[in-house]
Design a protein around this motif. Structure first.
Motif, PDB file in Angstrom:
ATOM      1  N   LEU A 245      -3.170   2.412  -4.318  1.00 17.44           N
ATOM      2  CA  LEU A 245      -3.631   1.630  -3.186  1.00 17.44           C
ATOM      3  C   LEU A 245      -3.854   2.736  -1.899  1.00 17.44           C
ATOM      4  O   LEU A 245      -4.544   2.505  -1.102  1.00 17.44           O
ATOM      5  CB  LEU A 245      -2.785   0.508  -2.972  1.00 17.44           C
ATOM      6  CG  LEU A 245      -2.731  -0.569  -3.865  1.00 17.44           C
ATOM      7  CD1 LEU A 245      -1.990  -1.809  -3.232  1.00 17.44           C
ATOM      8  CD2 LEU A 245      -4.273  -1.104  -3.790  1.00 17.44           C
ATOM      9  N   ARG A 246      -2.678   3.707  -1.825  1.00 13.11           N
ATOM     10  CA  ARG A 246      -2.586   4.668  -0.860  1.00 13.11           C
ATOM     11  C   ARG A 246      -3.785   5.521  -0.902  1.00 13.11           C
ATOM     12  O   ARG A 246      -4.412   5.705   0.010  1.00 13.11           O
ATOM     13  CB  ARG A 246      -1.383   5.550  -0.891  1.00 13.11           C
ATOM     14  CG  ARG A 246      -0.321   4.743  -0.469  1.00 13.11           C
ATOM     15  CD  ARG A 246       0.971   5.730   0.018  1.00 13.11           C
ATOM     16  NE  ARG A 246       1.110   6.805  -0.920  1.00 13.11           N
ATOM     17  CZ  ARG A 246       2.171   6.766  -1.961  1.00 13.11           C
ATOM     18  NH1 ARG A 246       2.847   5.345  -1.889  1.00 13.11           N
ATOM     19  NH2 ARG A 246       2.151   7.490  -2.989  1.00 13.11           N
TER      20      ARG A 246
ATOM     21  N   VAL B 283       0.747  -1.231   0.033  1.00 13.50           N
ATOM     22  CA  VAL B 283      -0.012   0.096  -0.199  1.00 13.50           C
ATOM     23  C   VAL B 283       0.706   1.292  -0.025  1.00 13.50           C
ATOM     24  O   VAL B 283       0.684   2.367  -0.756  1.00 13.50           O
ATOM     25  CB  VAL B 283      -1.039   0.081   1.511  1.00 13.50           C
ATOM     26  CG1 VAL B 283      -1.931   1.291   1.034  1.00 13.50           C
ATOM     27  CG2 VAL B 283      -1.959  -1.076   1.297  1.00 13.50           C
TER      28      VAL B 283
ATOM     29  N   LEU C  82      -7.085   3.636   0.195  1.00 14.95           N
ATOM     30  CA  LEU C  82      -6.989   3.525   1.627  1.00 14.95           C
ATOM     31  C   LEU C  82      -7.206   4.726   2.517  1.00 14.95           C
ATOM     32  O   LEU C  82      -8.018   4.689   3.274  1.00 14.95           O
ATOM     33  CB  LEU C  82      -5.637   2.678   2.121  1.00 14.95           C
ATOM     34  CG  LEU C  82      -5.676   2.084   3.473  1.00 14.95           C
ATOM     35  CD1 LEU C  82      -6.771   1.383   3.897  1.00 14.95           C
ATOM     36  CD2 LEU C  82      -4.510   1.821   3.999  1.00 14.95           C
TER      37      LEU C  82
END
Length: 266
Positions: free
Chosen positions: A124-125, A118, A128
């Motif tokens: 992905l960061r 992540v 999230l």
């Protein structure tokens, strides 16, 4: 090579796409190594896997060091939560705990190394971070869902408890049964059982499903998508400011300033 040149070289390396892909490959390989340890394998293969795990840990230490040295402002490095997370995972992985009472914790820390994916992949960061920022709004949706669950569980326990105490014996068990209904886990069996005594009990189940599975799920998806769009817009603005590309807000501001200058001259 002096420190300035070394820092510049590491800065280019940490921003290199090929290097990022190589780190991602090592993280995936690390996940495979962790999974291999769960199988019943020969002792010599297990020893080889242990050496590979040590090599992976040392590589992660080198990678974090490269990112830290390549950071122009060292104070800002640990202000990033993901950098702090990566550093803690790597440092704790270096502690030899395999033959101690902390062996289970050591294995858990190595499992969490997969989460470094992540911190490496920006997409992905962003995903999230959007989920985390959506939590306050989701909290109200979850609270309202709990109220609906509680009301329906109380009704179900009152009417259906005599039919099946295992499913409707009390309000807590009834809430678990309703969760089963919401996730469509053989929910028709539950409904048909109560319909033998209460023929119109299907209204109870269908109304509950429409309120929770359809309505609330769409609300959750809408909130997350809205937050993700905001995050994408903010990232685009920050990227535009970094690249020097004018944004819509800056263009509006410049137009307003030009209008004021024209009015002042007139």
């Amino acid at each position: 090579m002096n420190y300035t040149k070394l820092q510049a070289a590491f800065f280019r390396l940490r921003n290199n796409r090929a290097f990022e892909l190589f780190v991602v490959a090592i993280i995936l390989f690390s996940a495979l190594v962790i999974g291999a340890k769960t199988y019943d394998i020969p002792a010599d293969v297990l020893t080889l896997i242990g050496w590979m795990d040590t090599a992976i840990t040392l590589f992660f230490l080198l990678e974090v060091s490269v990112r830290f040295i390549g950071e122009p402002e060292k104070k800002r490095f640990f202000l990033n939560a993901w950098n702090t997370f990566d550093t803690l995972i790597v440092v704790i992985s270096l502690i030899p705990v395999e033959d101690s009472e902390m062996a289970l914790i050591g294995r858990l820390i190595r499992i969490f190394r997969v989460l470094r994916m992540v911190s490496i992949i920006p997409e992905l960061r962003l995903l999230l971070n959007s989920l985390i920022k959506a939590l306050p709004q989701l909290g109200y949706v979850i609270l309202l869902m709990f109220i609906i669950f509680y009301i329906y569980a109380a009704v179900g326990a009152s009417f259906f408890g005599v039919i099946n105490e295992v499913l409707w014996g009390d309000i807590s068990i009834a809430m678990l049964t309703l969760f089963r209904v919401m996730t469509f886990e053989d929910w028709t069996d539950v409904m048909y059982e109560t319909m033998e005594v209460y023929p119109f009990s299907w209204i109870f189940y269908l109304s509950f499903i429409f309120l929770t599975t359809f309505a609330f799920l769409n609300m959750v998806i809408g909130i997350v998508v809205s937050v993700m769009e905001g995050e994408h817009a903010q990232e685009a603005r920050e990227q535009a400011l970094t690249d020097g590309t004018p944004t819509i807000e800056s263009l509006h501001l410049e137009i307003r300033e030009l209008k004021e200058l024209i009015k002042a001259k007139l």
